[in-house]
Design a protein around this motif. Structure first.
Motif, mmCIF file in Angstrom:
data_model
loop_
_atom_site.group_PDB
_atom_site.id
_atom_site.type_symbol
_atom_site.label_atom_id
_atom_site.label_comp_id
_atom_site.label_asym_id
_atom_site.label_seq_id
_atom_site.Cartn_x
_atom_site.Cartn_y
_atom_site.Cartn_z
ATOM 1 N N GLN A 190 -17.628 67.227 -2.589
ATOM 2 C CA GLN A 190 -18.403 66.102 -3.115
ATOM 3 C C GLN A 190 -17.699 65.450 -4.301
ATOM 4 O O GLN A 190 -17.716 64.223 -4.453
ATOM 5 C CB GLN A 190 -19.792 66.575 -3.528
ATOM 6 N N ASP A 191 -17.077 66.261 -5.144
ATOM 7 C CA ASP A 191 -16.363 65.725 -6.312
ATOM 8 C C ASP A 191 -15.210 64.821 -5.887
ATOM 9 O O ASP A 191 -14.962 63.783 -6.508
ATOM 10 C CB ASP A 191 -15.830 66.868 -7.181
ATOM 11 N N ILE A 192 -14.498 65.229 -4.834
ATOM 12 C CA ILE A 192 -13.372 64.414 -4.355
ATOM 13 C C ILE A 192 -13.879 63.077 -3.822
ATOM 14 O O ILE A 192 -13.335 62.013 -4.137
ATOM 15 C CB ILE A 192 -12.580 65.178 -3.274
ATOM 16 N N GLY A 193 -14.937 63.127 -3.021
ATOM 17 C CA GLY A 193 -15.489 61.884 -2.494
ATOM 18 C C GLY A 193 -16.002 60.967 -3.585
ATOM 19 O O GLY A 193 -15.794 59.750 -3.551
ATOM 20 N N LYS A 194 -16.656 61.555 -4.597
ATOM 21 C CA LYS A 194 -17.214 60.743 -5.697
ATOM 22 C C LYS A 194 -16.100 60.177 -6.567
ATOM 23 O O LYS A 194 -16.199 59.022 -7.028
ATOM 24 C CB LYS A 194 -18.135 61.616 -6.545
ATOM 25 N N ALA A 195 -15.039 60.930 -6.800
ATOM 26 C CA ALA A 195 -13.928 60.426 -7.615
ATOM 27 C C ALA A 195 -13.290 59.203 -6.969
ATOM 28 O O ALA A 195 -12.922 58.242 -7.655
ATOM 29 C CB ALA A 195 -12.887 61.526 -7.824
ATOM 30 N N ALA A 196 -13.176 59.223 -5.646
ATOM 31 C CA ALA A 196 -12.588 58.090 -4.938
ATOM 32 C C ALA A 196 -13.482 56.858 -5.014
ATOM 33 O O ALA A 196 -13.016 55.749 -5.317
ATOM 34 C CB ALA A 196 -12.325 58.463 -3.479
ATOM 35 N N SER A 197 -14.777 57.036 -4.751
ATOM 36 C CA SER A 197 -15.674 55.873 -4.782
ATOM 37 C C SER A 197 -15.824 55.336 -6.199
ATOM 38 O O SER A 197 -15.938 54.115 -6.399
ATOM 39 C CB SER A 197 -17.040 56.234 -4.190
ATOM 40 N N ASP A 198 -15.812 56.210 -7.210
ATOM 41 C CA ASP A 198 -15.851 55.739 -8.598
ATOM 42 C C ASP A 198 -14.601 54.930 -8.923
ATOM 43 O O ASP A 198 -14.668 53.907 -9.625
ATOM 44 C CB ASP A 198 -15.965 56.924 -9.562
ATOM 45 N N PHE A 199 -13.453 55.394 -8.454
ATOM 46 C CA PHE A 199 -12.201 54.656 -8.665
ATOM 47 C C PHE A 199 -12.315 53.252 -8.067
ATOM 48 O O PHE A 199 -11.965 52.255 -8.717
ATOM 49 C CB PHE A 199 -11.039 55.415 -8.018
ATOM 50 N N ILE A 200 -12.810 53.172 -6.846
ATOM 51 C CA ILE A 200 -12.915 51.874 -6.177
ATOM 52 C C ILE A 200 -13.917 50.971 -6.889
ATOM 53 O O ILE A 200 -13.660 49.786 -7.116
ATOM 54 C CB ILE A 200 -13.316 52.066 -4.700
ATOM 55 N N GLN A 201 -15.069 51.525 -7.267
ATOM 56 C CA GLN A 201 -16.115 50.713 -7.888
ATOM 57 C C GLN A 201 -15.727 50.233 -9.282
ATOM 58 O O GLN A 201 -16.047 49.097 -9.664
ATOM 59 C CB GLN A 201 -17.421 51.510 -7.972
ATOM 60 N N HIS A 202 -15.040 51.070 -10.058
ATOM 61 C CA HIS A 202 -14.796 50.756 -11.461
ATOM 62 C C HIS A 202 -13.373 50.272 -11.749
ATOM 63 O O HIS A 202 -13.177 49.405 -12.598
ATOM 64 C CB HIS A 202 -15.099 51.972 -12.331
ATOM 65 N N GLU A 203 -12.390 50.819 -11.043
ATOM 66 C CA GLU A 203 -11.005 50.456 -11.334
ATOM 67 C C GLU A 203 -10.420 49.463 -10.336
ATOM 68 O O GLU A 203 -9.303 48.990 -10.520
ATOM 69 C CB GLU A 203 -10.131 51.716 -11.392
ATOM 70 N N LEU A 204 -11.177 49.157 -9.292
ATOM 71 C CA LEU A 204 -10.720 48.149 -8.336
ATOM 72 C C LEU A 204 -11.758 47.044 -8.179
ATOM 73 O O LEU A 204 -11.801 46.360 -7.166
ATOM 74 C CB LEU A 204 -10.423 48.797 -6.975
ATOM 75 N N LYS A 205 -12.613 46.861 -9.184
ATOM 76 C CA LYS A 205 -13.545 45.745 -9.132
ATOM 77 C C LYS A 205 -12.765 44.436 -9.194
ATOM 78 O O LYS A 205 -11.595 44.404 -9.599
ATOM 79 C CB LYS A 205 -14.562 45.850 -10.268
ATOM 80 N N MET A 206 -13.404 43.365 -8.814
ATOM 81 C CA MET A 206 -12.692 42.099 -8.635
ATOM 82 C C MET A 206 -12.051 41.607 -9.925
ATOM 83 O O MET A 206 -10.984 40.976 -9.902
ATOM 84 C CB MET A 206 -13.645 41.033 -8.069
ATOM 85 N N ASP A 207 -12.656 41.889 -11.065
ATOM 86 C CA ASP A 207 -12.043 41.495 -12.337
ATOM 87 C C ASP A 207 -10.662 42.106 -12.492
ATOM 88 O O ASP A 207 -9.728 41.459 -12.985
ATOM 89 C CB ASP A 207 -12.928 41.930 -13.512
ATOM 90 N N TYR A 208 -10.512 43.368 -12.077
ATOM 91 C CA TYR A 208 -9.207 44.027 -12.193
ATOM 92 C C TYR A 208 -8.215 43.507 -11.157
ATOM 93 O O TYR A 208 -7.008 43.519 -11.392
ATOM 94 C CB TYR A 208 -9.363 45.542 -12.072
ATOM 95 N N VAL A 209 -8.706 43.077 -9.999
ATOM 96 C CA VAL A 209 -7.810 42.458 -9.018
ATOM 97 C C VAL A 209 -7.190 41.202 -9.621
ATOM 98 O O VAL A 209 -5.974 40.986 -9.543
ATOM 99 C CB VAL A 209 -8.562 42.140 -7.713
ATOM 100 N N TYR A 210 -8.026 40.379 -10.254
ATOM 101 C CA TYR A 210 -7.505 39.165 -10.902
ATOM 102 C C TYR A 210 -6.586 39.514 -12.073
ATOM 103 O O TYR A 210 -5.567 38.854 -12.294
ATOM 104 C CB TYR A 210 -8.657 38.284 -11.370
#
Length: 543
Positions: free
Chosen positions: A424-444
């Motif tokens: 569960q920790d591995i799955g949550k770490a990945a989704s947290d990365f996507i939600q917080h570190e790959l949000k659209m503001d960071y893409v720009y």
């Protein structure tokens, strides 16, 4: 004998005051008040008049002070006055002026849209004369450091006009940003609308950071696989490599990695722009908790694009084998005809494990799979995009062997189902990365920093290409219909950024970069050893 008048005008030896001379006519006119009483009354009247005069002055002075204080207050502030000490002190309410908002200016005849004069507002248009009004946010995510590595081939020589022109060989288009305007010279069509939505992304970047993007020229290739081979540009006499932008790279090439078109929508397969899809994926995660999901590995896609995917299909459940995998073929033509009812990405988070496997090269599906709270089983990749180099094995994903997929997948699922919390920790770490570190503001922000650093390397003055056309949001969106128009409207940047981009992290020093690579290798090796031990035990027991 009549007394002579005295010096002060009194008669009969009595002095007359100024008050007597004023009020005596009234007393003589028959008020009937004796002299002593008249003086007492006069004194009382004088005190009343003086008190009224003083009170009036105080009132006038107080009113003047209040008027002066109110005049000092700006038009953007509202003063709330109090009338009693028992109530709170007066407060000042700041009313901010509304944000400037961008809109699409589509005419009645949308097939002939033109660019309005204010399509690319300058910084000064919003009262921002310098960067001090927009301080940077926190430091950018660590994967931004790879910008320095991608541009390192030109760090000592810079980028010449000649090197840029050599990148034209495979490019789909040349894009120039001159004085805050975009010009595009098209060389060849891209697959579907990859080039269209990539250029749309550039346009929205200029709206998010108006007046901040430097002049530049670049070449962009929309094909999946990278082509600038590093081996051709080694040695003292080797030419400088052509700077070519694309969506992915690998260890043998020097292509410059850039966010892919699907962040603004993939019209042909009904995949929404990233900002709204990210919200749907977050909501989809909440529908079924990880522990209540199917305890198998899930994959759905087109296996015909690559041999490695066809090999994966052998791992599907059958009468002979249970490899803990549930694999499905995605028929995009059928999905299109049926309205994409079975391809909603936010509704595909119903298994504890999800498989990511490359196609002809890297696949845009990786970010959708990582966002699902499920443990991503990552079949050994050969390519990377702009953010995946920031992912770590056994932290963000579980590595799967490329040439023994079925056994590797079965071990991964069995391991996860017997190590519930860690999985569960591995799955949550990945989704947290996507939600917080790959949000659209960071893409720009990634686009902003990559283009800014790239422009610093140019050894020529960028100019409008001879065969280029000026492009703006109106000329792209207004003539379009269906998903293309829908997704452009949905991903249209309506406001300039309220703060500057995140602060760019420094480049890796050699020791730190070596440490990052070594950590990934050692983790992969440790998991491989676990897997080998697992299968050795299975063979001994005959299971």
């Amino acid at each position: 004998m009549r007394n002579s008048p005295s010096k002060n005008g009194s008669a009969g030896g009595h002095s007359r005051t100024f008050t007597d001379s004023i009020w005596s006519p009234f007393f003589k006119s028959g008020f009937g008040i004796s002299s002593n009483r008249s003086y007492a009354l006069i004194s009382l009247l004088i005190l009343l008049i003086a008190g009224a005069f003083i009170s009036t002055r105080l009132l006038l002075d107080t009113t003047t002070v209040l008027i002066e204080k109110e005049a000092v207050t700006t038009t953007t502030q509202t003063q709330t006055q109090t009338i009693s000490p028992k109530y709170p002190r007066p407060t000042t309410v700041i009313t901010q002026s509304p944000k400037p908002e961008f809109t699409l200016h589509c005419s009645a005849n949308e097939t002939t849209a033109s660019c309005p004069s204010n399509k690319y507002p300058t910084t000064a248009s919003f009262g921002e004369d310098d960067d001090t009004n927009h301080p940077p946010n926190a430091t950018c995510p660590d994967y931004f450091r790879w910008i320095h590595e991608d541009l390192r081939p030109w760090s000592s020589t810079g980028i010449t006009r000649e090197a840029l022109e050599r990148a034209k060989k495979t490019a789909n288009f040349r894009l120039a940003i001159i004085d805050g305007k975009i010009y595009v010279e098209k060389f060849q069509d891209a697959f579907q609308t990859r080039d269209v939505f990539t250029i749309w992304g550039f346009l929205q970047l200029l709206r998010k950071y108006p007046g901040k993007i430097p002049d530049l020229e670049l070449m962009f290739d929309c094909v999946d696989w990278p082509v600038v081979k590093a081996s051709e540009f080694t040695g003292a006499n080797a030419p400088s490599p052509p700077p070519l932008f694309r969506y992915c790279g690998n260890e043998e090439t020097l292509d410059i990695v850039f966010p892919d078109w699907s962040f603004w929508g993939w019209a042909e397969v009904n995949i929404k722009p990233w900002e709204s899809l990210l919200k749907e994926l977050r909501e989809g995660n909440q529908r079924t908790k990880w522990i209540n999901r199917e305890p198998y590995a899930y994959w759905k896609g087109n296996p015909m694009v690559a041999e490695t995917r066809q090999d994966l299909m052998k791992c599907n459940v059958s009468e002979e084998h249970e490899w803990n995998a549930r694999l499905y073929v995605q028929d995009w033509i059928k999905e299109s005809n049926e309205g994409y009812k079975q391809s909603d990405l936010a509704s595909q988070c119903h298994h504890r494990y999800k498989i990511y496997i490359e196609g002809s090269a890297w696949s845009v599906s990786e970010k959708y799979i990582l966002a699902c709270d499920s443990v991503t089983l990552l079949v050994k990749p050969h390519y990377y995009d702009f953010f995946t180099r920031g992912l770590l094995p056994a932290h963000h994903y579980w590595p799967v062997r490329e040439h023994d997929k079925c056994r590797s997948i079965k071990f991964a699922v069995d391991w996860g189902n017997s190590h519930i919390q860690k999985a569960q920790d591995i799955g949550k770490a990945a989704s947290d990365f996507i939600q917080h570190e790959l949000k659209m503001d960071y893409v720009y922000d990634y686009m902003y920093h990559l283009l800014t650093e790239y422009s610093k390397l140019l050894r020529f003055k960028p100019e409008i290409p001879q065969n280029a056309a000026e492009i703006c949001s109106e000329t792209m969106a207004c003539p379009r219909s269906g998903n293309e128009r829908k997704f452009m409207t949905e991903s249209f940047v309506k406001h300039p950024a309220e703060s500057g981009p995140c602060a760019m992290p420094p480049p890796y020093d050699p020791a730190l970069l070596y440490g990052v690579v070594k950590r990934k290798q050692s983790t992969n090796m440790r998991i491989l050893q676990w897997e080998m031990k697992y299968w050795s035990k299975q063979n001994q027991t005959g299971s």
